[in-house]
Motif scaffolding. Structure first.
Motif, PDB file in Angstrom:
ATOM      1  N   TYR A  31      38.063  28.992  33.658  1.00 25.76           N
ATOM      2  CA  TYR A  31      39.235  28.781  34.503  1.00 25.76           C
ATOM      3  C   TYR A  31      40.272  29.887  34.372  1.00 25.76           C
ATOM      4  CZ  TYR A  31      37.142  24.224  35.103  1.00 25.76           C
ATOM      5  OH  TYR A  31      36.271  23.209  35.395  1.00 25.76           O
ATOM      6  N   TYR A  32      39.836  31.005  33.805  1.00 26.45           N
ATOM      7  CA  TYR A  32      40.728  32.136  33.645  1.00 26.45           C
ATOM      8  C   TYR A  32      40.225  33.338  34.435  1.00 26.45           C
ATOM      9  CZ  TYR A  32      44.037  30.579  30.093  1.00 26.45           C
ATOM     10  OH  TYR A  32      45.059  29.949  29.419  1.00 26.45           O
ATOM     11  N   ALA A  33      41.168  34.042  35.033  1.00 23.96           N
ATOM     12  CA  ALA A  33      40.869  35.340  35.625  1.00 23.96           C
ATOM     13  C   ALA A  33      40.910  36.399  34.519  1.00 23.96           C
ATOM     14  CB  ALA A  33      41.884  35.673  36.707  1.00 23.96           C
ATOM     15  N   ILE A  34      40.023  37.365  34.641  1.00 25.97           N
ATOM     16  CA  ILE A  34      39.982  38.479  33.690  1.00 25.97           C
ATOM     17  C   ILE A  34      40.223  39.776  34.454  1.00 25.97           C
ATOM     18  CG2 ILE A  34      38.648  39.730  31.969  1.00 25.97           C
ATOM     19  CD1 ILE A  34      39.231  36.889  31.120  1.00 25.97           C
ATOM     20  N   GLY A  35      41.200  40.511  34.025  1.00 27.11           N
ATOM     21  CA  GLY A  35      41.505  41.783  34.656  1.00 27.11           C
ATOM     22  C   GLY A  35      41.158  42.952  33.752  1.00 27.11           C
ATOM     23  N   GLY A  56      36.770  32.057  42.574  1.00 23.12           N
ATOM     24  CA  GLY A  56      37.493  32.978  43.431  1.00 23.12           C
ATOM     25  C   GLY A  56      36.730  34.274  43.590  1.00 23.12           C
ATOM     26  N   ASP A  57      37.432  35.260  44.126  1.00 19.31           N
ATOM     27  CA  ASP A  57      36.816  36.549  44.434  1.00 19.31           C
ATOM     28  C   ASP A  57      37.111  37.590  43.363  1.00 19.31           C
ATOM     29  OD1 ASP A  57      37.712  35.991  47.872  1.00 19.31           O
ATOM     30  OD2 ASP A  57      35.778  35.632  46.889  1.00 19.31           O
ATOM     31  N   ASN A  58      36.346  38.654  43.420  1.00 20.60           N
ATOM     32  CA  ASN A  58      36.633  39.843  42.611  1.00 20.60           C
ATOM     33  C   ASN A  58      37.327  40.879  43.488  1.00 20.60           C
ATOM     34  OD1 ASN A  58      35.236  38.643  40.476  1.00 20.60           O
ATOM     35  ND2 ASN A  58      33.303  39.575  41.102  1.00 20.60           N
ATOM     36  N   TYR A  59      38.200  41.645  42.871  1.00 19.65           N
ATOM     37  CA  TYR A  59      38.931  42.671  43.614  1.00 19.65           C
ATOM     38  C   TYR A  59      38.841  43.992  42.864  1.00 19.65           C
ATOM     39  CZ  TYR A  59      41.056  38.730  46.092  1.00 19.65           C
ATOM     40  OH  TYR A  59      41.252  37.596  46.839  1.00 19.65           O
ATOM     41  N   TYR A  60      38.784  45.084  43.635  1.00 22.13           N
ATOM     42  CA  TYR A  60      38.650  46.414  43.067  1.00 22.13           C
ATOM     43  C   TYR A  60      39.716  47.333  43.649  1.00 22.13           C
ATOM     44  CZ  TYR A  60      33.994  44.818  41.675  1.00 22.13           C
ATOM     45  OH  TYR A  60      32.954  44.117  41.123  1.00 22.13           O
ATOM     46  N   ALA A  61      40.287  48.171  42.787  1.00 22.70           N
ATOM     47  CA  ALA A  61      41.183  49.216  43.281  1.00 22.70           C
ATOM     48  C   ALA A  61      40.383  50.180  44.149  1.00 22.70           C
ATOM     49  CB  ALA A  61      41.811  49.957  42.107  1.00 22.70           C
ATOM     50  N   ALA A  62      41.039  50.764  45.129  1.00 21.53           N
ATOM     51  CA  ALA A  62      40.357  51.682  46.045  1.00 21.53           C
ATOM     52  C   ALA A  62      39.710  52.847  45.308  1.00 21.53           C
ATOM     53  CB  ALA A  62      41.353  52.197  47.084  1.00 21.53           C
ATOM     54  N   ALA A  75      28.161  31.857  29.643  1.00 20.75           N
ATOM     55  CA  ALA A  75      27.608  31.313  28.402  1.00 20.75           C
ATOM     56  C   ALA A  75      28.140  32.069  27.182  1.00 20.75           C
ATOM     57  CB  ALA A  75      26.090  31.364  28.432  1.00 20.75           C
ATOM     58  N   GLN A  76      28.401  33.358  27.363  1.00 19.40           N
ATOM     59  CA  GLN A  76      28.875  34.195  26.257  1.00 19.40           C
ATOM     60  C   GLN A  76      30.376  34.442  26.306  1.00 19.40           C
ATOM     61  OE1 GLN A  76      26.959  35.236  23.714  1.00 19.40           O
ATOM     62  NE2 GLN A  76      25.206  34.157  24.623  1.00 19.40           N
ATOM     63  N   ASN A  77      31.039  33.897  27.351  1.00 21.99           N
ATOM     64  CA  ASN A  77      32.489  34.119  27.521  1.00 21.99           C
ATOM     65  C   ASN A  77      32.825  35.611  27.493  1.00 21.99           C
ATOM     66  OD1 ASN A  77      32.750  31.376  27.618  1.00 21.99           O
ATOM     67  ND2 ASN A  77      33.704  31.157  25.606  1.00 21.99           N
ATOM     68  N   THR A  78      32.013  36.364  28.196  1.00 18.05           N
ATOM     69  CA  THR A  78      32.144  37.823  28.169  1.00 18.05           C
ATOM     70  C   THR A  78      32.179  38.365  29.587  1.00 18.05           C
ATOM     71  OG1 THR A  78      30.996  37.970  26.038  1.00 18.05           O
ATOM     72  CG2 THR A  78      31.068  39.964  27.382  1.00 18.05           C
ATOM     73  N   VAL A  79      33.006  39.376  29.783  1.00 18.51           N
ATOM     74  CA  VAL A  79      33.088  40.070  31.064  1.00 18.51           C
ATOM     75  C   VAL A  79      32.628  41.503  30.860  1.00 18.51           C
ATOM     76  CG1 VAL A  79      34.612  40.798  32.932  1.00 18.51           C
ATOM     77  CG2 VAL A  79      34.989  38.608  31.802  1.00 18.51           C
ATOM     78  N   TYR A  80      31.868  41.997  31.816  1.00 18.50           N
ATOM     79  CA  TYR A  80      31.351  43.359  31.750  1.00 18.50           C
ATOM     80  C   TYR A  80      31.916  44.179  32.905  1.00 18.50           C
ATOM     81  CZ  TYR A  80      27.943  41.058  28.753  1.00 18.50           C
ATOM     82  OH  TYR A  80      27.352  40.322  27.758  1.00 18.50           O
ATOM     83  N   GLY A  99      44.351  35.674  32.312  1.00 16.19           N
ATOM     84  CA  GLY A  99      45.424  34.830  32.809  1.00 16.19           C
ATOM     85  C   GLY A  99      44.843  33.628  33.519  1.00 16.19           C
ATOM     86  N   PRO A 100      45.492  32.490  33.493  1.00 15.53           N
ATOM     87  CA  PRO A 100      44.938  31.286  34.119  1.00 15.53           C
ATOM     88  C   PRO A 100      44.867  31.424  35.633  1.00 15.53           C
ATOM     89  CG  PRO A 100      47.207  30.909  33.423  1.00 15.53           C
ATOM     90  CD  PRO A 100      46.818  32.252  32.899  1.00 15.53           C
ATOM     91  N   GLY A 101      43.850  30.788  36.207  1.00 14.40           N
ATOM     92  CA  GLY A 101      43.721  30.784  37.653  1.00 14.40           C
ATOM     93  C   GLY A 101      42.771  31.845  38.161  1.00 14.40           C
ATOM     94  N   ILE A 102      43.052  32.307  39.386  1.00 13.31           N
ATOM     95  CA  ILE A 102      42.182  33.290  40.012  1.00 13.31           C
ATOM     96  C   ILE A 102      42.975  34.546  40.348  1.00 13.31           C
ATOM     97  CG2 ILE A 102      40.636  31.531  40.949  1.00 13.31           C
ATOM     98  CD1 ILE A 102      42.028  31.863  43.655  1.00 13.31           C
ATOM     99  N   CYS A 103      42.257  35.580  40.735  1.00 13.23           N
ATOM    100  CA  CYS A 103      42.891  36.856  41.072  1.00 13.23           C
ATOM    101  C   CYS A 103      43.451  36.799  42.493  1.00 13.23           C
ATOM    102  CB  CYS A 103      41.873  37.992  41.009  1.00 13.23           C
ATOM    103  SG  CYS A 103      40.975  38.102  39.463  1.00 13.23           S
ATOM    104  N   ALA A 104      44.570  37.475  42.669  1.00 12.03           N
ATOM    105  CA  ALA A 104      45.132  37.656  44.008  1.00 12.03           C
ATOM    106  C   ALA A 104      44.964  39.095  44.490  1.00 12.03           C
ATOM    107  CB  ALA A 104      46.600  37.265  44.025  1.00 12.03           C
TER     108      ALA A 104
END
Length: 124
Positions: A31-35, A56-62, A75-80, A99-104
């Motif tokens: 339930y957390y967004a990872i930046g 939610g969605d993923n967002y990328y800088a241009a 399962a591993q609570n890991t972001v790559y 941070g809690p929630g999703i990315c804007a």
């Protein structure tokens, strides 16, 4: 205790690839967004990618769109962060944050928790 630990940074030649990881613990990962943020020498820290997870969605800088890809292992609570076709301007310390929630947007707004960072250097 909340922890975010980055790993996988290093030195790579222009055009090369690198994968950095962010291992997390101490909060409800699903339930957390990872930046992902980066800070180049002498410059302000900037948001690069934001991952919302399953809700939610993923967002990328241009500047990285089409070259970087974010994924999550719930399962591993890991972001790559897979980084391809790296350029010298991608050099910097890469931080993950939660941070809690999703990315804007590609820059996670006011994260609650930060990792210590991992150095990525792109140089011939």
């Amino acid at each position: 205790q909340v922890q975010l630990v980055e790993s996988g940074g290093g030195l790579v030649q222009p055009g090369g690839s690198l994968r950095v990881s962010c291992a997390t613990s101490g909060f409800d990962f699903d339930y957390y967004a990872i930046g992902w943020f980066r800070q180049a020498p002498g410059k302000a820290r900037e948001g690069v990618v934001c991952s919302s997870g399953d809700y939610g969605d993923n967002y990328y800088a241009a500047s990285v769109k089409g070259r970087f890809a974010v994924s999550r292992d719930n399962a591993q609570n890991t972001v790559y962060l897979e980084m391809n076709n790296l350029k010298p301007e991608d050099t910097g310390v890469y931080y993950c944050a939660a941070g809690p929630g999703i990315c804007a947007s590609y820059s996670l707004y006011e994260p609650d928790h930060w990792g210590q960072g991992t150095q990525v250097t792109v140089s011939p």
